[in-house]
Design a protein around this motif. Structure first.
Motif, PDB file in Angstrom:
ATOM      1  N   LEU A   1     -81.879 100.250  -3.232  1.00  0.00           N
ATOM      2  CA  LEU A   1     -82.315  99.399  -4.342  1.00  0.00           C
ATOM      3  C   LEU A   1     -83.662  99.857  -4.889  1.00  0.00           C
ATOM      4  N   TRP A   2     -84.551 100.270  -3.994  1.00  0.00           N
ATOM      5  CA  TRP A   2     -85.886 100.714  -4.394  1.00  0.00           C
ATOM      6  C   TRP A   2     -85.802 101.956  -5.298  1.00  0.00           C
ATOM      7  N   ALA A   3     -84.901 102.862  -4.966  1.00  0.00           N
ATOM      8  CA  ALA A   3     -84.766 104.095  -5.740  1.00  0.00           C
ATOM      9  C   ALA A   3     -84.266 103.818  -7.162  1.00  0.00           C
ATOM     10  N   GLU A   4     -83.498 102.747  -7.336  1.00  0.00           N
ATOM     11  CA  GLU A   4     -82.960 102.407  -8.647  1.00  0.00           C
ATOM     12  C   GLU A   4     -83.903 101.525  -9.470  1.00  0.00           C
ATOM     13  N   ALA A   5     -84.889 100.929  -8.819  1.00  0.00           N
ATOM     14  CA  ALA A   5     -85.740  99.936  -9.485  1.00  0.00           C
ATOM     15  C   ALA A   5     -86.837 100.596 -10.311  1.00  0.00           C
ATOM     16  N   ALA A   6     -87.387  99.816 -11.244  1.00  0.00           N
ATOM     17  CA  ALA A   6     -88.471 100.281 -12.108  1.00  0.00           C
ATOM     18  C   ALA A   6     -89.787  99.683 -11.632  1.00  0.00           C
ATOM     19  N   THR A   7     -90.829 100.506 -11.634  1.00  0.00           N
ATOM     20  CA  THR A   7     -92.145 100.043 -11.179  1.00  0.00           C
ATOM     21  C   THR A   7     -92.778  99.108 -12.200  1.00  0.00           C
TER      22      THR A   7
END
Length: 219
Positions: free
Chosen positions: A158-164
């Motif tokens: 999920l972290w890899a797909e998320a936007a900062t």
């Protein structure tokens, strides 16, 4: 938020020595705890990296999770997400300049559990349609348990797909002026303190914050 008590989560954060991963739709209760700034300061002193993952307010999956008929509830959840992000920002600002904390938002996929994971343990409460989160079962496992690895993999995807949304980076520690080396003609002396030969050879991965910066990056 979640079935696990805030005291337990704060204790887990204090005992972390490498990384803390926090996941949830909003996880509002944790950053708004009055002692959060002190906990973040202790994490910064130990060099702990903190990653916070929450849903974007306009994530289409929220309707499926909350229920298409509860449009008023959707507005309340969106407000909680925004409030939690601001609370993390405020707590990080109060924690001082040496904190490493990043907040990201998932735009399509949804965190399906309220989770806090460290290098030592994990506690997670699933989001269920049949009952409120506070009434859902909570699972606790140490780092040696396979569940800890599974939840780490789930968070990582999920972290890899998320936007900062924003990021706080620790400033580099500088040498006291009295210990600065004298300048030699034609030779540049390092401005940053080097702790070991290995660290001297490694490139700097994070920029140095200056006094004029507010202390966070918005992306």
């Amino acid at each position: 938020g979640g079935g696990a008590s805030l005291d337990r989560k704060l204790d887990m954060m204090r005992k972390a020595r490498a990384r803390i991963d926090i996941m949830g739709i909003s996880s509002l209760a944790l950053p708004t705890h009055p002692g959060m700034a002190d906990v973040l300061r202790a994490c910064a002193d130990c060099g702990v990296e903190i990653r916070v993952l929450q849903s974007a307010p306009n994530n289409p999956g929220l309707i499926s999770l909350i229920g298409a008929r509860q449009t008023d509830r959707l507005g309340a959840v969106s407000a909680q997400i925004a409030a939690a992000a601001q609370a993390w920002r405020d707590a990080a600002e109060a924690a001082g300049p040496d904190l490493s904390l990043t907040v990201r938002r998932t735009r399509t996929s949804l965190p399906m559990a309220n989770m806090l994971s460290t290098d030592r343990a994990v506690v997670a409460t699933p989001y269920l349609r049949s009952r409120a989160t506070v009434a859902s079962p909570t699972v606790f496992a140490t780092a040696s348990d396979h569940y800890h690895q599974i939840m780490g993999e789930e968070f990582g995807m999920l972290w890899a797909e998320a936007a900062t949304l924003f990021r706080f980076e620790p400033r580099a520690r500088r040498l006291p002026e009295g210990k600065m080396e004298r300048l030699t003609a034609g030779v540049r002396t390092p401005l940053l303190k080097v702790r070991s030969a290995a660290s001297a050879a490694a490139p700097l991965s994070k920029p140095v914050r200056t006094k004029s910066e507010r202390g966070f990056a918005v992306i």
